[in-house]
Each structure stands twice: as C-alpha cells, then as structure tokens.
Design a protein around this motif. Sequence first.
Motif, PDB file in Angstrom:
ATOM      1  N   ILE B 198       3.360  -4.295 -15.639  1.00 24.48           N
ATOM      2  CA  ILE B 198       3.522  -2.990 -16.288  1.00 24.48           C
ATOM      3  C   ILE B 198       4.389  -2.068 -15.442  1.00 24.48           C
ATOM      4  O   ILE B 198       5.325  -1.450 -15.919  1.00 24.48           O
ATOM      5  N   PHE B 199       4.095  -2.035 -14.127  1.00 21.72           N
ATOM      6  CA  PHE B 199       4.862  -1.098 -13.283  1.00 21.72           C
ATOM      7  C   PHE B 199       6.292  -1.547 -13.074  1.00 21.72           C
ATOM      8  O   PHE B 199       7.167  -0.746 -12.781  1.00 21.72           O
ATOM      9  N   GLU B 200       6.497  -2.835 -13.184  1.00 25.61           N
ATOM     10  CA  GLU B 200       7.865  -3.314 -13.039  1.00 25.61           C
ATOM     11  C   GLU B 200       8.753  -2.743 -14.133  1.00 25.61           C
ATOM     12  O   GLU B 200       9.914  -2.421 -13.921  1.00 25.61           O
ATOM     13  N   SER B 201       8.185  -2.599 -15.306  1.00 24.07           N
ATOM     14  CA  SER B 201       9.010  -2.176 -16.438  1.00 24.07           C
ATOM     15  C   SER B 201       8.987  -0.671 -16.640  1.00 24.07           C
ATOM     16  O   SER B 201       9.860  -0.110 -17.278  1.00 24.07           O
ATOM     17  N   GLU B 202       7.974  -0.011 -16.087  1.00 21.34           N
ATOM     18  CA  GLU B 202       7.842   1.416 -16.384  1.00 21.34           C
ATOM     19  C   GLU B 202       8.332   2.283 -15.253  1.00 21.34           C
ATOM     20  O   GLU B 202       8.362   1.849 -14.095  1.00 21.34           O
ATOM     21  N   ARG B 203       8.649   3.531 -15.609  1.00 18.74           N
ATOM     22  CA  ARG B 203       9.009   4.483 -14.560  1.00 18.74           C
ATOM     23  C   ARG B 203       7.719   4.943 -13.873  1.00 18.74           C
ATOM     24  O   ARG B 203       6.731   5.248 -14.536  1.00 18.74           O
ATOM     25  N   CYS B 204       7.728   5.005 -12.555  1.00 18.38           N
ATOM     26  CA  CYS B 204       6.493   5.325 -11.845  1.00 18.38           C
ATOM     27  C   CYS B 204       6.313   6.828 -11.767  1.00 18.38           C
ATOM     28  O   CYS B 204       7.263   7.573 -11.549  1.00 18.38           O
ATOM     29  N   SER B 205       5.093   7.254 -11.900  1.00 16.17           N
ATOM     30  CA  SER B 205       4.820   8.689 -11.885  1.00 16.17           C
ATOM     31  C   SER B 205       4.156   9.078 -10.577  1.00 16.17           C
ATOM     32  O   SER B 205       3.818   8.228  -9.752  1.00 16.17           O
ATOM     33  N   ILE B 206       3.986  10.354 -10.431  1.00 10.23           N
ATOM     34  CA  ILE B 206       3.335  10.852  -9.211  1.00 10.23           C
ATOM     35  C   ILE B 206       1.898  10.389  -9.129  1.00 10.23           C
ATOM     36  O   ILE B 206       1.360  10.119  -8.051  1.00 10.23           O
ATOM     37  N   ILE B 207       1.248  10.258 -10.275  1.00 10.38           N
ATOM     38  CA  ILE B 207      -0.142   9.804 -10.287  1.00 10.38           C
ATOM     39  C   ILE B 207      -0.220   8.412  -9.656  1.00 10.38           C
ATOM     40  O   ILE B 207      -1.122   8.118  -8.869  1.00 10.38           O
ATOM     41  N   TYR B 208       0.768   7.619  -9.975  1.00 11.47           N
ATOM     42  CA  TYR B 208       0.775   6.265  -9.438  1.00 11.47           C
ATOM     43  C   TYR B 208       0.869   6.310  -7.920  1.00 11.47           C
ATOM     44  O   TYR B 208       0.144   5.606  -7.220  1.00 11.47           O
ATOM     45  N   ALA B 209       1.755   7.180  -7.425  1.00 13.58           N
ATOM     46  CA  ALA B 209       1.907   7.284  -5.975  1.00 13.58           C
ATOM     47  C   ALA B 209       0.592   7.701  -5.335  1.00 13.58           C
ATOM     48  O   ALA B 209       0.138   7.111  -4.347  1.00 13.58           O
ATOM     49  N   ILE B 210      -0.020   8.718  -5.923  1.00 15.12           N
ATOM     50  CA  ILE B 210      -1.274   9.204  -5.332  1.00 15.12           C
ATOM     51  C   ILE B 210      -2.343   8.135  -5.403  1.00 15.12           C
ATOM     52  O   ILE B 210      -3.098   7.926  -4.435  1.00 15.12           O
ATOM     53  N   ALA B 211      -2.377   7.423  -6.493  1.00 16.07           N
ATOM     54  CA  ALA B 211      -3.366   6.355  -6.622  1.00 16.07           C
ATOM     55  C   ALA B 211      -3.161   5.310  -5.542  1.00 16.07           C
ATOM     56  O   ALA B 211      -4.118   4.892  -4.884  1.00 16.07           O
ATOM     57  N   SER B 212      -1.924   4.916  -5.336  1.00 21.42           N
ATOM     58  CA  SER B 212      -1.659   3.904  -4.304  1.00 21.42           C
ATOM     59  C   SER B 212      -2.103   4.394  -2.946  1.00 21.42           C
ATOM     60  O   SER B 212      -2.731   3.663  -2.179  1.00 21.42           O
ATOM     61  N   ILE B 213      -1.781   5.667  -2.662  1.00 20.05           N
ATOM     62  CA  ILE B 213      -2.153   6.185  -1.341  1.00 20.05           C
ATOM     63  C   ILE B 213      -3.658   6.230  -1.193  1.00 20.05           C
ATOM     64  O   ILE B 213      -4.213   5.906  -0.128  1.00 20.05           O
ATOM     65  N   MET B 214      -4.343   6.594  -2.270  1.00 18.77           N
ATOM     66  CA  MET B 214      -5.813   6.643  -2.190  1.00 18.77           C
ATOM     67  C   MET B 214      -6.379   5.260  -1.929  1.00 18.77           C
ATOM     68  O   MET B 214      -7.290   5.100  -1.113  1.00 18.77           O
ATOM     69  N   ILE B 215      -5.827   4.277  -2.614  1.00 19.34           N
ATOM     70  CA  ILE B 215      -6.311   2.912  -2.376  1.00 19.34           C
ATOM     71  C   ILE B 215      -6.050   2.519  -0.932  1.00 19.34           C
ATOM     72  O   ILE B 215      -6.904   1.954  -0.251  1.00 19.34           O
ATOM     73  N   PHE B 216      -4.878   2.884  -0.463  1.00 20.41           N
ATOM     74  CA  PHE B 216      -4.529   2.535   0.922  1.00 20.41           C
ATOM     75  C   PHE B 216      -5.481   3.198   1.907  1.00 20.41           C
ATOM     76  O   PHE B 216      -5.965   2.568   2.858  1.00 20.41           O
ATOM     77  N   ILE B 217      -5.757   4.479   1.665  1.00 27.34           N
ATOM     78  CA  ILE B 217      -6.672   5.176   2.580  1.00 27.34           C
ATOM     79  C   ILE B 217      -8.041   4.528   2.561  1.00 27.34           C
ATOM     80  O   ILE B 217      -8.674   4.315   3.598  1.00 27.34           O
ATOM     81  N   SER B 264       2.893  -6.218  -2.211  1.00 31.39           N
ATOM     82  CA  SER B 264       3.937  -7.037  -2.819  1.00 31.39           C
ATOM     83  C   SER B 264       3.964  -6.853  -4.335  1.00 31.39           C
ATOM     84  O   SER B 264       4.912  -7.251  -4.982  1.00 31.39           O
ATOM     85  N   GLY B 265       2.936  -6.232  -4.901  1.00 35.23           N
ATOM     86  CA  GLY B 265       2.953  -6.049  -6.354  1.00 35.23           C
ATOM     87  C   GLY B 265       2.463  -4.682  -6.760  1.00 35.23           C
ATOM     88  O   GLY B 265       3.235  -3.728  -6.894  1.00 35.23           O
ATOM     89  N   VAL B 266       1.170  -4.572  -6.805  1.00 34.06           N
ATOM     90  CA  VAL B 266       0.538  -3.409  -7.420  1.00 34.06           C
ATOM     91  C   VAL B 266       1.007  -2.075  -6.841  1.00 34.06           C
ATOM     92  O   VAL B 266       1.397  -1.168  -7.568  1.00 34.06           O
ATOM     93  N   MET B 267       0.998  -1.988  -5.490  1.00 31.07           N
ATOM     94  CA  MET B 267       1.284  -0.683  -4.901  1.00 31.07           C
ATOM     95  C   MET B 267       2.729  -0.555  -4.442  1.00 31.07           C
ATOM     96  O   MET B 267       3.137   0.456  -3.889  1.00 31.07           O
ATOM     97  N   GLY B 268       3.483  -1.597  -4.669  1.00 31.06           N
ATOM     98  CA  GLY B 268       4.787  -1.661  -4.012  1.00 31.06           C
ATOM     99  C   GLY B 268       5.926  -0.989  -4.723  1.00 31.06           C
ATOM    100  O   GLY B 268       7.071  -1.162  -4.342  1.00 31.06           O
ATOM    101  N   PHE B 269       5.648  -0.218  -5.759  1.00 31.50           N
ATOM    102  CA  PHE B 269       6.765   0.309  -6.539  1.00 31.50           C
ATOM    103  C   PHE B 269       7.087   1.763  -6.246  1.00 31.50           C
ATOM    104  O   PHE B 269       7.803   2.402  -6.989  1.00 31.50           O
ATOM    105  N   ASN B 270       6.502   2.312  -5.193  1.00 26.04           N
ATOM    106  CA  ASN B 270       6.904   3.673  -4.845  1.00 26.04           C
ATOM    107  C   ASN B 270       7.237   3.741  -3.361  1.00 26.04           C
ATOM    108  O   ASN B 270       6.722   2.963  -2.554  1.00 26.04           O
ATOM    109  N   THR B 271       8.098   4.659  -3.037  1.00 24.54           N
ATOM    110  CA  THR B 271       8.513   4.733  -1.638  1.00 24.54           C
ATOM    111  C   THR B 271       7.561   5.575  -0.803  1.00 24.54           C
ATOM    112  O   THR B 271       7.504   5.434   0.408  1.00 24.54           O
ATOM    113  N   GLU B 272       6.812   6.438  -1.490  1.00 27.30           N
ATOM    114  CA  GLU B 272       5.916   7.310  -0.725  1.00 27.30           C
ATOM    115  C   GLU B 272       4.930   6.500   0.099  1.00 27.30           C
ATOM    116  O   GLU B 272       4.624   6.835   1.241  1.00 27.30           O
TER     117      GLU B 272
END
Lengths: 498, 480, 619
Positions: B198-217, B264-272
């Motif tokens: 899904i993320f490969e095809s879609e434009r990533c939003s800020i929510i996605y970035a925040i979600a990734s960071i939260m998972i990382f934390i 490599s997949g889920v969280m890898g589509f944003n630079t933040e």
Amino acid sequence: MFDFSNILSLPVLVFLPLVFGIIILMPFFPNNDILIRRFAKGCIIFHFIYALLFWIFYNNGFISLYAPDWIKTLGISFGFAMDELALVFTLLTTIVFTLAGIASKLHIRHGQRYYYALLLFFETTILGIFNASDIFTFFLFWELELIPAYFLIAYWGEGGNAKKSAMKFILYTFLGSLFMLSGLILLHYFNFLATNTLNGQIGLYNLDKVSPELQVLISVLLLIGFGVKLPIVPIHTWLPDAHTDAATPISMILAGILLKTGAYAIIRFNLQTLPEGFKYIAPVLAVFALINIIYTALVAYAQTDIKRIVAYSSISNMGLILLGICSMNIIGLSGAVFHSVAHGLITAGLFAVCGIVLLRCRERNINKLGGIAAKMPRLFGFATVIILASIGLPSLAGFVGEVISITGALASELNDYTKFTALFALPVLILSSCYMLKFLHKGFFGEEGECKPAADIANHEFVILVSIVVLLFILGCFPASILDIIQNISVTNGAVVW
Amino acid sequence: MVNDLINIFIPHIILILTIIVQLVLGILKPYSLTFKYKDINIRISNIVTVIGIIGATAGTLYSQGDYAGFNYSIIVTSDVKALSILVLICGLVSVFLNTNLLRGNRQGCYKYHVLVLTALLGGICALGANDFLTLFISLECMSFALYFLIAFPKGYPSKEAGFKYLITNAVSVAFFLFGVSYILGLTSSLNFTEITQIFESERCSIIYAIASIMIFIGLGMKLALFPFANWIIDVYAGSESSVLNLLSTVPKIVVTGVLIRLLSGVMGFNTEINAVILILGLITALWANIYAIKENNVKKLLACSSAANAAYMIIILAVFSSFAASAAVFYLICYVFMNMGAFAYVNMIEPECKLLTLDKLSQTDSKLNAAAFALCCLGLAGLPATSGFIGKIFLLYSLLQSGLILLPIVLLLLILFTIGLYFYIKLARGIIKTKQTAIHHHYKILNSFSRPVLLLMALITVIIGILPFNLLARCILLFQ
Amino acid sequence: MSEFFTDNLIWVILYPLWVFLLIGTGRLFAVRMSKKLLTLITLTGSGLGILFSGGALINILQSGSKEFVFTFIKIQNFLIQLGVNIDKLSAVYLLLLFTISFFIQLYSSSYMSREPKYYRYFGYLNLFNFAMGLLLVSPNLFQIYIGWELVGLVSYLLIGFQYTNPLKSTAAVKAFIINRIGDTALLTGILCIIYIMWTYSVSEFVTLDFSDFNIISSIVYAHTNNFTFTILCLLLFTGVIVKSAQFPFHTWLQEAMKAPTPVSALIHSATMVAAGVFLTIRLLPLLTLSKEILIFIVILGMFTALFCSLCAICQNNVKSVLAYSTSANLGLMIAAVGFGNIDLAVIYLIVHGFIKAALFLSYGMTNNEYTDDTGTTLPPSFIIASFALAGLAFAGLNCKELFFETFKQNTFLRIEFLLTAFMCAVYIFKLCCKYPLAKGKRPHAREQISVWVFLLIITAGTFAVYGSQLGFPFWTAFAGALTAIIISIKAKECKEGKITQICSEGFFIDKFYSRYIYSCYGKITDIANKIELYISNNKFLVSFVKAAVFIAGNIEKYILDAAVNLCAICTKFASRELEHAQTRNIQTYIAYGVLIAGIIFTAILLTYALVINSLGGIG
C-alpha cells in the motif's frame, strides 16, 4: 651454496617476536627472571639478525609479497610486502628494539615475564605497520600497537602519573586512528568507484580519476590520525607526558620508532597514494612543520626535566621530517627517511642517557643535577657525542638528515612559501644547540649537584651507547651506504610494482 | 514462499514441548530437597533445557528454503533463521551461567527454565513475525518472561529492577501500539507485506511518519535507546549476571531483526525516520559513553556499553541498504559473543562481592580468565585482533559508503568510540592486581561452567577478529 | 718527487683524526698510555704535516692545483662531494696551521703536564688539526661548512675544558651558540646557492666546487635580483663575521679566553679565527659581483679594527687585550681582502699568526694557570713580540707599511689605519709597561723553544716580506709606544673614568647580549612553555565532547560564562548532571521519555507545517 634469500619470509619477520612472546608466557616456561630476560634478549637479537638478512639480500625491488585473502568481500587481504621504505624502517625498528631490550635490564624490576612478552608483542605490531601491503592490515597493526604500548607505559612507568599519561596517549591515538580509519574507508571506497575493483593493496591504488577536493578530504582525515603519532603541534600533548612517564626502554621505543610510524604513514599514504590531494595540503603542512620545529624547540628550552627536554626535541625533529615530506620531491623524501633513521637512533640514545642518569642519581630535575662529567667520564663522552648528533654536528648522522630535508624543502616545486618555510626552519640549528647544550651544561658540567652518581656506566649500557655512537658515525660519515637504498623510494605509487 | 507450518514451527514446537516438560517436572519435583546431592534438580532442569534448545537449533537448521504460515503472519527466511539460532545460543549460554542464581533459589529452578524458554520462544516468534499482531504478542511474551527473570533472585534490588523494566516496557508498548493503530487506520491492515504494498503505491502522509517514529520508539526501549534509556542502568545494577546475559543479548537480536524487517518495508518510506534513528542513536551513544566516564560499578558500566553498542547498531540501520543490514547483523554477532564473555567473567566473581566495583575485578585465581575478560572488553572497545575491530570497520564502512553527507556523523561517532575506549580500558585495567586492590580473598568458583564459557567467548572473539571472512560473507548473503 | 707530498696529503690530514679516535677509545676502555708516547704520536702528526704541506706547496707552485673527491651524498642529481683540493692558498694555510700547531703541541706537553685530563687535551688538539685541515683542503663550500662546524666544536670543548668550573663551561656554551649563529647563516647561504644552482644550472650534477666558482657566481648573480643577491652574500659573510670575531659578534672571543693559554694561541688567535679570512678569499668571485658588498666588507673590517683597538686599550687583563687585538687585526685582513689585496691578507695572516702565538705563549711561560697564577709577569720574549705586533720592527713593520700602501686611494681609510696602528702600539706597550719583567723564572725548555722559534720566524719574515721602510705607520706606532710609556709612567693606572669604563666593557655589547637577548629568549621560551602547559592540561579531547552536551542541555544556565572556562566546566558538569538525571526513580525516567518523544513529534509536526506553508497549503 645455500641460497639465503629462500628463508626470508615477511610473515615470519613480523610474527617471530609474537611467537617468542607467547613462548615466554607459556606455563612451562621457567619462572626465573634472569632466564626470562636473557631469553627475551636473545630473541630480540636473533630477530635483529634475521631482519639484517633482509637488508643484505635486498636487491632493488620488493621482497615476497605475501597476501592471502582476508576479507574477500571488500577485496581486503592480510598482506605484507617490503620495499625500500619498509626495509629501512624495519631495520631501524629491530635495532632500537634490540637496544631497548638490552636497556631493560636495570629499569624493569617487576613483572618481567609480562614485560618482555608485551615488548615482543609490541615489536610485532610495529613491524606489521611498516610491512603491511594492505590498508586494512596496516590499520589492524596500527590499532593493535596501542594495547602493548598502553600497558607498557602504564604498568612499568616511572613516576606516579604513568597511568594517566598512558590513558592520554591511548585516547589521543585511538581518536586519531579512527579519523584515519574513516579516511582509509573513503580511500578504499573511492578507489572502488574509480577503478571498479575492490582492492586493499596500497600499491595498486589509483586515484587519478578522483577529484582533488576529495583527495584533500581523505588526506586530511588520514593526516589527523598520522598527525597524532608524528606528532603535529596542536595534537602533540600526549607525547611529553607519555615519554616522560614511561620507563626508559619504552621511552626509547616510543620516541625512536613509534613516532616514525606517523612519518612512514604520511609518506606511504598522503605522499605516495594521494599525491594530487597532497599537493594542496603540503604547503599548509609545511607551515605546521615549521611551527613544530620552532615552537617545540622553544618549549624544550624551558623544561627542567631532562626527559621532557628530549621529548620536546623529538617533536622538533619530527617537524624536520615532516618538512622533508612536504617538499614532495625525492631529496626531501630521502632526507625525511634518513632523518627518521638518524633521529630514531639519536633519541633512543638520549633517552638511554637520561635513563642512566636517572638510575644513578635518582633525579631528573636538571637544576639538581650537575658535575656528572667528573664522576662518570665515560657516560659524559657518549652523551656529548649523542647530543652533538642531535644538534646536527657534521660527521654525525643528524646533520645529514637535517641538511637533506631542508634542501629538499628548498628545492620543492610546490610554491615559494614552502621554500621560505625551509629557510625559516634553519634557525632550529641554533635553538636546538641552546636547549641541548643546556642539558649538557647543567647536567654534566659545573659543580656537583645535590644528587651524586655512584658509579659509571655498566657493561650492558656501554654496549648500547657504543652501538648508537658507532652507528651515528657511520651514518654521518658515509650516508651513501643507506642513501643508495633510500633514493630508490618513489615519490608516487605508480613506480612501485607490487 | 511455501506455506508449510511444519517447517516453520519445528523449533517453536520443540521449545513448547520443553516448557511443558519443565512444568511437569516442576510439579513432580522428582528428587526431594532432602536428597543428599542438593543440586540434582538444578542439574536435571538444566539438562532438559539444554536438550530443548539444542533440539530447537537443530530444528531451525533442518528446514531449507523460505516458508510462510498462518496467512503470511509468520515467515521463515534465512535471516530469520540465522538470528533465531543466535537467540538460541544466547539462551544456551545463560543456562550454563545460571548456577549461582539457582543455588540461591533451589525451589524455583524449573520455573526459571520455563521463563528462559518462554523468552526464547517469544524472541524467535518475533523474529519471524510478519504482522503487527504476531509481533506484538511475541515481543510481549519475551518481555514478560524477562521481567520475571529479572525479579527472580531474592532480595530487594532484583524486585526493583524487574518493576522498573516492567513499567518502562508498558509505556513503550503504549507508544508501539499507538503507532500500530495509526498504520492500521491508514491501511486497514496489519500484515507487513500488505502494508508495504500500500505504501509503495501511495503518497506518504505525516501521520505515517509519526506512526513509524512511534513504533520505533516503542521498539527502541528494549535496546535502551533514547528517550527510554535510563532504565538500563538501574535494571542492570539490580540484576544477576546470567539474567543480564540474556537481557543484554536476546532483546537486542530480536529488535534489530525486527527493525531490519520493518525498515526494509513497512517503515521505510519516509525520510524522517532515518533522521530520528540517527539522532536518537547518537544521543544514546553520547549519553551512555559520558555517563560511564565517572561510573565505578562494573554492571553499570556494562549497561552503558550495552546501550552504546545498541545505539551503534541502530545508527547503521539509519542508512538502510543491504550492506548496512549485514554490517549491523555482523556487528550484532560480534557484540553478542564479546558481551557474553564479559558477563561470564562477572558471573565468576559476582557471588563474592555485594557491589561489584572496578577494584574487585582482579579477584580471580587464574590469569587466563582475567586476560580473556580483558580481551572481551578491548573487543567491545573495538581494538584489533578482536571481532569488535572488524565490526567497527564495517560499521564505519557502511556509513561512509552511503555518501559524504554522513561524514560529520561518522566523525561524531569516532569521538564517541574514543570516549567509550576510556571506560573499556578502565574495565580491562581492572584485572591487573595492584597493591591497593590485592585483597587476599580465598574463594572458589561456584559455577564450573563460567570459565569454559568465558574462554570460549574470548576464543570466538579472537577467531572472528582474525578470520572474519566466512561469517561476514554469510551475513552479506542473508540480505541479498 | 714532490708529487708524493701532494698525493698523500690526505693521510696527513686524516692522521690526527685517527690519533683522536685512538685516544678516545683508549680512554673508553681505560687503557693506560704513556704521556710521552702520546706527545710523540701527536707531534709526529704535526711534523709530517709541516713536511707534507711544505712539499705540496713546492709542488703546486710548479704544477698547479690538485683535486681529489669522493661522493658524500648523492640523491639522483643532487650531489655533495667531499675530498681534497690543494692549491696555493690552502697549502700556505696548511703550512701555517701545522707549524704553529707543532710548536704549540710541544709547548703544551710541558705546560699541561700537571693536568689530569692531559689525554683529553691532546685528543682535542688532534681533532682540531683534523677539522682545520678538512676545512682548508675543502674542494667545495659544503666541506668548508663541515670543517667550520667541527672547529667550532673543538673550540667549545677546549673553552669548557675545565668543565667543573661553571664560569668556563658557561663561557663555552656562549661561545658555541654565537658560533652556531654564524654557522647557521653560512649553511643557509650554502643551501640557497645549492637551490639556485639546482634550478638553473645546465650541468647534470650540482656541485659547489671552488674550481667552478666563477661560473657558479655568475649563475647565482644572473638568477637573483639585487636584493636577494645582497642577502645571500650577507648570509655567507655572516659566517665569516662570527668566526673571525668581527663586530658585532666579536664578544665570543673574549669568552674563548677562558681556554688554556696554548689553546688561545692556537685556535683563538692564530688559526681558527683566520678561517674567516680564508672563506672570504674563497668567496671572492661571488662577492666581487656586488660593489656594495665589497664596500661593506671593507667598512666592517676597518670599523672592527678601530672599535676593538679602542676596547683593547682599556682592558687590564693580558689575554683580553690580546683577544681584542686579534679581532682588530682580523678586521684589517678582511678589509684587505675586500680591497682585493689577497696577498697582503695572507701575508699578514701568517705574520699575525706567529706574532700572536708568540705573545700568548710568552705570557703562558710565566703565568701557568696549572701551576702558579700569582701576579702577572711578562718574559722578555713578550716584549720582542710586542714590537712586531705594534709594527715597530720585524715582519709586523713591513706588513703595516704594505697596508698603508694598499689604502693609498682612500685618505679616510689611510687615516683610520694609522689610528689603528697607533692604538695597537698603545695597548701593547701599555701591557709591557704595566707588568714587571719576569725574573728568576726558568720556564721549561720545550716552552722556550716554541716561543723562540716563533720569534725567529717573525724576524726571518722581515726579510721575506717586501717593503721595509720607516714610513708613516712606523712613526705613528712609535708615537703610540711613546704615549703608552708616558701614560704608564705618569699614572700607574688608568683613571676609571666613564669612557674608560665603557671601553673596557667593550661598549656593553656582551652585556647587551647576555642581558637583553638572553632574557628575551628566556621570555619567549617561557611564553611557549605556558602555551604548552595550557594546551596539555586542558584535556580538550574529552572536554570538547562534553562541551557539546553541555551546550545542548544547559544553554540558559551558563551561556554567559567565559568561553575559555567553558571546557573545564563542562567536563565536570556533564557527568554530574547525568548522574543527577539518573534518579533511580522510574517516574522521572518515563517523564523524560515522554517529554523527549513529545519534542520529537512537535519538531516533525512543525517542520511539516512550515513546509506545507511554504508550499502554499496542501495540494
């Protein structure tokens, strides 16, 4: 007729001391201090003779490239090779280690087993640096050397600050070598980009396609690492402490060889491998060299501790070597290599003299010494010759090195500033005679000081000093004997066929 | 990928079977406590666990090829297998080190083994997880087992440590779940493969970035990354060495494996996320190294070392490439062995001292032990002839390979390494007896296994340090 | 036959070196050697030296100069050679060196007989012979430098011969360092020439042979501008100024008088100081290319002559007077070379060498610092030699006349020369009147022989040197002598007026060196040392990192602190603060965590908001 050159193997040359060291550490080795000392001494001398064979059977070219794959993924091998440059430094290493091994007799009183094992280990690491043909092998030994050096300084040091100084030394050099590592990695990587082969052999590097800016960057990163060892002035402060607090044989090695690894590395990497980048750096570095030479010569005069005087004089002399390298021509390079050898012997001799004075008088403060000449005429004779060599008196080795280095810098084709640095470096001859004669004058001349020496030099010390003095004379009167080999060192990598 | 449950679950099944056996044995207690040989129960439980873990390892090695199961919620690929084996080895080593712990609590030896095996089970499940639900459950399985293990020894400090671990974990889990819920909201899926598509095809939003960071934390807490890092020092100070052996390795391996998969997949589509990883990694390393300068307690120092090394590994992952991933795994492997060596030595001298300070480190009867420990410490510092040295080279190599932009960060890292060296040297220096610390203390090694473990780990460290090629080639193969 | 002497001169020059090494090695292994044997070996060296250099001189007069070189340093086309080059000049010089040295060694064997360090003394004398020989036969500039340094070294060793005496050892260091300044200037000049030659010379190898010195000079002159050329010549000439004790570096010669008297005679009057004149003659092809330089040389020489004569008048110590007189006379010689009258310079060099040696040795005959040093008395031979020095009789007279002839184009110089001659007579006869004649003292035969041989040579020189007429110089010297005698009779001692004091202090030049230059040097080194301490005590490696942490965490608290103290404060602060942060309190940890996480998210949100704003809204 038996062909001696068959038994010359670089891995054996490098790892022989390590093997001896392990033998000493083995549980079956008798726990007898005298036996350990004699065995270790024998090993070091044996190794020296083995290294001498390399010198004898060396005929223009390099000896036995030995490079099995190590980390194949990155084209890194565990490689050794010996060219003229490596040969000269190898010989110096074995000589100074032999002298230091002999000098250890009276200075090392406890933990001899570990001391000699570490000393031999130390020799292996330094020989590894000089003979490595692969950048990562080089780096391996460069870092490995820290471990024995640290423990040797910290646990057999003179004075209470040894641990602190050793820590200072290891932190400085470690940080420097990490900078160097990033430089080496960039070097390796950009060489890969330029030539499309992953390869760690220094001799095969070809960075013609890499832009000079990048070369400058890599060169600077490397220089931070080498500069700590050399040392270049703002990052030299580990040196006086480490040299002063280390035991005398260790000081001999530190000043005699450890600093030369910096010079060697600058020649090998900055000059030979990255000539395009070094062209931009060399004039700046020449100014640093000048600061090294003059500034530390001034500082040396203000010292009252004899070992510190010698330590600062080492930095000053290393500045001359750096100046020779910065000239980027064969004369300067030969001068730098020659002076490395000469200064290695001189400074080892000076530290040996300091050690003898320290043992006899139990005092290093120059103001409390005095009148040693009357009590120890033989030491006085040797000390005079070595000190005169260090201030560059003709017919002794220091003079030839100084003159060739400075001539090289004068003949440098980089720009006029480099030539001027060479002219401004010349007054060091006056400054060096000021601080060195202060040493001689206050320590040996005059009326007897508070601390009186008991006896003149012992036999083993006699052997050390005689061999140093004889070598200084030979090098000073017949420099051609070694210059014939040194002048084959190429300024660039291209001419060396590995 | 083949959908084959048997091939996936052989190790899990073996572990579960072992857990059941341990539980049954725990109820039966075949030899009463009045039996002449007091340690018999400990021995039996140990042997069972060892057999179980070895069986699980063999089971992992048995299956060839990639498999997926439960509607792609669990997968087995070569990297999962490799890391699983590493986890199992860590479990095995801590079993060998547990004698001190179990002698203090002979009643609970079977319980202890159940907890260890549960932690390992959770760990290897999490490594294979391919959706957030499986991941969450397996991670919690592992964390809860660890929580009880930390609190296992008698006395107040261990209880305090366990409690702190639990609470911090709870908060971090909240972050994790918060992030997951965002992802769920964005994609209405929990499966990694689907999310990636899904993320490969879609434009990533800020929510996605925040979600990734939260998972990382949330995941980062287990590595003691900033912002949830402070727990590590207190928890290590209060824990027992065999537990620490587990705590400092298993979560690290698992989380690194999971992060490699997620990045490599889920969280890898944003630079933040890359910037955040870098910054948090650097801050953690800085904090840990500077904190360690004044510290005198060996366990706390090792806690700092643990946090710092985890941070280095995470920094590699900030520049995500296959080479970086293999460098991270290589570093991980090197670290795990050196670390276990250090803890094995701590295990040897721990029973003698209440508070393990630096000057007590020299209390060993064998110089070889001391030398091996010093070697492990120097390896952790990254000095050569040890695996840490090679690991460091590859770490820097993978960072520099990604371009000169990272050069300042590399330089900062170099300074951190140097500060780290300071306290590693202090540790390594501790083994040398000086006049002040030479306390003539007669003591016997309680645990006969810690010495072989220590020497083995030191040997591995040196072997990898000298001949890293095979291991490295395998690491690179994992991610191609 | 005389070919033999020329070809084997090299061995005669190396012979003293071997003797020196033999003595050194013997002392090292504590081998006892009889003093007689040692003296004999040494004297043989000098004697052979006289023979061979005399033979070589005859040979060269017949068949021209000889050269023999071998490679010292060769790096690709950079070549430095050492060797032997014997021409008229060097042969004459060698003859002078070995003759004086022979008799002084003979003299020393009795003079120093009570000295425990007799062996070392003779070793040094041999080393000196070798070094000076090396200098004189050098085929190129580079070897001159080597000899130059070595003779400086011997001078240092002999001044500090009594090293237990702090005064003497300090004097040795002082003399050596001043010499070193000259050496360094000379070396700089030589290296500059090498560099210029290397850049512009067409020949394959660059050497600095004297045989090609005309070509070298023209190349150097062609490729330098006027300023550079002047600087270059001045650098080379500075070496001469220092070694020949010319103004303003003449003070080291005063220090050198602390050496034993025969050494003062040999090194500091007769031979070593004359090396400056020798080098000036060698460099003449280069120096003549610039008129300013030649004028400078003449003026400097004449000024030194006048200045040092003035200083000498007010001295009370015999050796000091003689030292100043040496500087003054060397000034005359250098001026003569500057005028282009090389022959006169060489003749006067020889004559002056013998006169001075005779003066010193005579003084030493009755005033031996090793036996009795009570009161100063002078033997009759001193007075005879004084006549020669003043130019009232013997070879001295002839030379002064020749000088007067040389300066005939320039009235000013003529007057100045007459003034110098006048003062020369004044100071030397002042000494003769001041100290009583030694009576009843019977010096050793070997000492007497040496002195009388020298006097004989001076007398014989009268007939050898052309131009003996009683002209102006004689009458001024005569007037000077009369003045000295009158003054001495009138007032037994000079009144200690202000001018007298200034003169006797050598116009405070020496004081200026030791007080200002030395203390200035001390101050510079102190400053350097302070910087050094500052750098090394400030552990900037660790504190640098900690400073970063500090700035990040506590910027409000300490932002106003001085930047210098920053590093030190941070070091303490960072670890303390981190320790405080580690409260062992789980709530705090979680608070930190959530706070920082919040900061991260806020930062990201803000960044996004800014980016979106700048893009003009979503979409």
